[in-house]
Design a protein around this motif. Structure first.
Motif, short mmCIF file in Angstrom:
data_model
loop_
_atom_site.label_atom_id
_atom_site.label_comp_id
_atom_site.label_asym_id
_atom_site.label_seq_id
_atom_site.Cartn_x
_atom_site.Cartn_y
_atom_site.Cartn_z
N THR A 195 -5.73 -25.89 21.87
CA THR A 195 -6.01 -27.26 21.84
C THR A 195 -5.10 -28.40 22.25
O THR A 195 -5.24 -29.46 22.72
CB THR A 195 -6.81 -27.50 20.53
OG1 THR A 195 -7.10 -26.61 19.72
CG2 THR A 195 -7.96 -28.56 20.63
N SER B 77 -13.20 -24.95 17.08
CA SER B 77 -12.96 -24.87 18.64
C SER B 77 -14.29 -25.39 19.28
O SER B 77 -14.05 -25.85 20.47
CB SER B 77 -12.59 -23.60 18.85
OG SER B 77 -11.27 -23.35 18.39
N THR C 4 -13.71 -28.67 20.85
CA THR C 4 -12.65 -28.98 21.78
C THR C 4 -12.75 -28.32 23.25
O THR C 4 -13.75 -27.89 23.41
CB THR C 4 -11.43 -28.32 21.11
OG1 THR C 4 -11.53 -26.92 21.20
CG2 THR C 4 -11.22 -28.38 19.60
N ASN D 31 -5.20 -29.38 27.81
CA ASN D 31 -4.85 -29.76 26.65
C ASN D 31 -4.23 -31.09 26.68
O ASN D 31 -3.45 -31.69 25.79
CB ASN D 31 -3.98 -28.78 25.97
CG ASN D 31 -4.81 -27.58 25.52
OD1 ASN D 31 -6.02 -27.28 25.45
ND2 ASN D 31 -4.17 -26.61 25.10
#
Ligand SMILES: [Zn+2]
Length: 370
Positions: free
Chosen positions: A245, A275, A278, A344
């Protein structure tokens, strides 16, 4: 021209056609009509999968026979259960069951815990529904986020890490060191040395984060792959794409590496229970990022099944739909449309295909949707 052997086979097939229906094979579960992609067998074709006694018993076109349960997989992909070798599923007891919903029938917790706190992770791994394993962090504290666990090298204690491995030989399958600059600074190479020293007497592998590390990543200043990287691969070093992430990867790096023909050996998520919100979302979403970069679907599925299984002996008989293998199956849907993917660094890229988890079979039983 028909030779004798072919004639005999044809005759036998004709005989079987007259066997009464009551004598036909019975199975526990049939998965019918899906596009079976099993890279371990080089198979990509419409097939039925028959399961009995928790094992795969047949993968063939149009399997006759009865089963109390049938999954209609027409229009879907039927793959071996996914194996995610970089997760943090061991951090909470809910983790493994959540992963199962995404098609993940095997996971490795990659260094959440070190010698001081590996016992809790080992308990989650032992009690989860699917095969769970762990890498012990060379830092006795495990991951310290965001501060980083390897600034003070006193925590990277080889004897304590070895003690943790010895206590949990059934679960701990390797050693982890996070060598990112914000975790280890210039201690990266010494941390790697200690991780290798800890693992060596047990003949276990070491997994490292390499990317935004103090020493180097896989690309030089001009974006060219270091020759040492290809040499390492030839020596047997396995290159995993671990989505994560924070940090880990940006689109430019993926593009540069793949344009030079450097594709991952395995794909993983760095998943945790948060998660979904994300850029990871789920394992099939991470796999879909490589569809966007032009990696063939069968290679992507290999990265998440048979290649991942080969990294750790605990998954020896997994990552495959071979007859006799445990009946772990991921049923996925490949949807066409417009899908936005995240790196990310808040970079987005748009792809036209995305894999979605549709159903999971674990040890021959369909997992109930959560
Ligand atoms: Zn991680």
């Amino acid at each position: 021209m028909m030779n004798r052997r072919q004639f005999v086979c044809t005759g036998a097939a004709a005989l079987f056609a007259h066997v009464p229906k009551a004598r036909a094979a019975t199975y526990d579960l049939l998965i019918k009509g899906g596009r079976v992609i099993d890279p371990s067998a080089g198979l990509d074709a419409i097939r039925d999968v028959a399961i009995a006694g928790g094992k795969i018993v047949a993968v063939e076109a149009n399997i006759a026979g009865d089963a109390p349960q049938t999954i209609d997989a027409r229009g879907k992909i039927v793959a071996p259960g996914l194996i995610d070798i970089h997760t943090h599923a061991g951090r909470s007891k809910e983790g493994p069951a959540l992963l199962l919903q995404d098609g993940v029938t095997g996971w490795v917790d990659a260094g959440s815990a070190g010698a001081d706190n590996i016992d809790q992770i080992a308990t989650v791994a032992r009690t989860g529904p699917q095969v769970g394993r762990a890498l012990v962090n060379i830092a006795r504290t495990g991951v310290i986020s965001p501060a980083g666990e390897l600034h003070d090298m006193n925590v990277a204690n080889v004897a304590l890490a070895q003690g943790a491995i010895a206590r949990h030989r059934d679960v701990v399958v390797g050693v982890k060191a996070r060598l990112s600059e914000n975790v280890a600074d210039a201690n990266d190479l010494e941390a790697l040395r200690r991780a290798q020293e800890a693992a060596a007497p047990f003949n276990l592998p070491v997994m490292i984060h390499i990317g935004q590390s103090y020493s180097n990543g896989i690309l030089d200043d001009k974006g060219r792959l270091f020759p040492d990287v290809a040499a390492a691969r030839r020596r047997g070093v396995i290159f995993d794409f671990g989505n994560g992430t924070l940090d880990h990867f940006d689109w430019a790096t993926v593009e540069r590496a793949t344009k030079q023909g450097f594709w991952p050996d395995t794909i993983s998520t760095d998943w945790n229970v948060m998660s979904k919100t994300t850029g990871v979302v789920d394992f099939p979403n991470v796999m879909s990022k490589f569809i966007m970069f032009g990696m063939p679907l069968s290679h992507i599925i290999a990265c998440a099944t048979v290649n991942a299984a080969r990294v750790f002996p605990s998954f020896d008989d997994r990552g495959t739909l071979n007859v006799g293998a445990p009946a772990d199956v991921a049923i996925l849907e490949l949807r066409e449309g417009t899908f936005e993917f995240l790196d990310n660094y808040k970079g987005t890229r748009t792809g036209s295909q995305r894999l979605f988890p549709a159903a999971t079979v674990l040890a021959g039983k369909q997992v109930q949707r959560g």
